[in-house]
Design an enzyme around this catalytic site. Structure first.
Site, PDB file in Angstrom:
ATOM      1  CE  LYS A 158       2.852   2.515   9.515  1.00 43.44           C
ATOM      2  NZ  LYS A 158       2.470   3.855  10.457  1.00 43.44           N
ATOM      3  CG  LEU A 176      -2.004  -1.058   1.351  1.00 38.24           C
ATOM      4  CD1 LEU A 176      -2.536  -0.927   2.418  1.00 38.24           C
ATOM      5  CD2 LEU A 176      -2.975  -0.870   0.401  1.00 38.24           C
ATOM      6  CG  ASN A 184       7.845   2.330   0.713  1.00 40.55           C
ATOM      7  OD1 ASN A 184       7.739   1.273   1.223  1.00 40.55           O
ATOM      8  ND2 ASN A 184       8.138   2.338  -0.312  1.00 40.55           N
ATOM      9  CB  VAL A 192       1.616   0.081   4.840  1.00 41.45           C
ATOM     10  CG1 VAL A 192       0.221  -0.345   5.418  1.00 41.45           C
ATOM     11  CG2 VAL A 192       2.152   1.158   5.725  1.00 41.45           C
ATOM     12  CG  ASP A 219       2.848  14.034  10.207  1.00 41.49           C
ATOM     13  OD1 ASP A 219       3.016  15.223   9.640  1.00 41.49           O
ATOM     14  OD2 ASP A 219       3.263  13.085   9.686  1.00 41.49           O
ATOM     15  CB  THR A 235       8.439   8.136   8.682  1.00 44.43           C
ATOM     16  OG1 THR A 235       7.367   7.614   9.365  1.00 44.43           O
ATOM     17  CG2 THR A 235       8.392   9.622   8.319  1.00 44.43           C
ATOM     18  CE1 TYR A 236       7.437   3.079  12.376  1.00 47.39           C
ATOM     19  CE2 TYR A 236       7.570   5.673  12.053  1.00 47.39           C
ATOM     20  CZ  TYR A 236       6.918   4.341  12.629  1.00 47.39           C
ATOM     21  OH  TYR A 236       5.725   4.553  13.450  1.00 47.39           O
TER      22      TYR A 236
END
EC number: 2.7.11.22
Length: 301
Positions: free
Chosen positions: A36, A13, A15, A21, A133, A17-18
């Site tokens: 994730k 689905l 990418n 998915v 965020d 930040t870290y």
């Protein structure tokens, strides 16, 4: 103990930040999930951002917050099992743009989404959690029209003192002016500013303040909302990145600005809510709870 073998991994689905998915299928229940996957560095161990997200998310059970079902820890990766959501607000808005002109969503839908956004934010704030965020990409939507807050990668439980936060929060377009000017003592009001930006964007079909760097972002904000002074915002000139050279822009007519982007009638009540969310002075911004009590949402009360 849940193991990853319980899930069938389907398409990727995106990418984060870290993490990467994937859409997944729970073989036992037959339900779709979002998986994730966080790759673990053998030297470093689990990234602290992931640990923070997990500890926060497991506690947050609310219909407007994406549910974290499970955490599977193996030697080289961490898999977070979330409820599956069909879409996000950014993709949803992009798919409905009128090709003639950038035009946002119908106002009845804007109101319904904003109500749900504020419900989720109010719940976070009641639990002493800042999202930090909020942006259309992080607001997930399912095919029932439910909107839920996702991706708490940057969220952090806030307590006293709150002046040690790093300034690396909130994607630029949704970043509050106090944060842009280097304030380190921000609290729930930074999420409220983001909510105001998202509300305007849903109406307009484009970002209200699409800056490319901190200085331009502030300029765009002040050109629309007016340049703050010590009279309108006590202490503004003491902020680390305050620029006394910035021109004194008068504030624009927000109603006119919004009306130019939609064929529907923009009401004074709607404008009043946006102004309450987009107060330059953080101490003057509405709280999420106050925003939910706003006359715009009378039918939900």
């Amino acid at each position: 103990m849940t193991s990853t073998s319980q899930f069938k991994q389907l398409e990727r689905l995106g990418n984060g930040t870290y993490a990467t998915v994937y859409k997944g299928l729970n073989k036992t229940t037959g339900l779709y999930v979002a998986l994730k996957e966080v790759k673990l560095d053998s030297e470093e161990g689990t990234p602290s951002t992931a640990i923070r997200e997990i500890s926060l998310m497991k506690e947050l059970k609310h219909e407007n917050i994406v549910r974290l079902y499970d955490v599977i820890h193996t030697e080289n990766k961490l898999t977070l099992v979330f409820e599956f959501m069909d879409n996000d607000l950014k993709k949803f808005m992009d798919s409905r743009l009128d090709r003639e002109m950038p035009r946002g969503l119908e106002l009845s839908l804007v109101k319904y989404f904003q109500w749900q956004l504020l419900q989720g934010v109010a719940f976070c704030h009641e639990n002493r959690i800042l999202h930090r965020d909020l942006k259309p990409q992080n607001l997930l939507i399912n095919n029932k029209g439910q909107l839920k807050l996702g991706d708490f990668g940057l969220a952090r439980a806030f307590g006293i003192p709150v002046n040690t936060f790093s300034s690396e929060v909130v994607t630029l377009w949704y970043r509050a002016p106090d944060v842009l000017m280097g304030s380190r003592t921000y609290c729930t009001s930074i999420d409220i500013w983001s909510c105001g930006c998202i509300l305007a964007e849903m109406i307009m079909g484009k970002a209200l303040f699409p800056g490319t760097n901190d200085d331009e972002q502030l300029k765009l904000i002040f050109e629309t909302m007016g340049t703050p002074t010590e009279q309108t915002w006590v202490g503004v000139s003491q902020l680390p990145k305050y620029n006394p050279q910035i021109p004194l822009y008068p504030n624009k007519d927000i109603k006119q600005l919004l009306q130019a982007t939609t064929k529907e009638q923009i009401s004074d009540v709607l404008v009043n809510l946006i102004q309450g969310l987009l107060q330059l002075n953080p101490s003057m911004r509405l709280s999420a709870q106050q925003a939910l009590s706003h006359p715009l949402f009378e039918e939900y009360h």
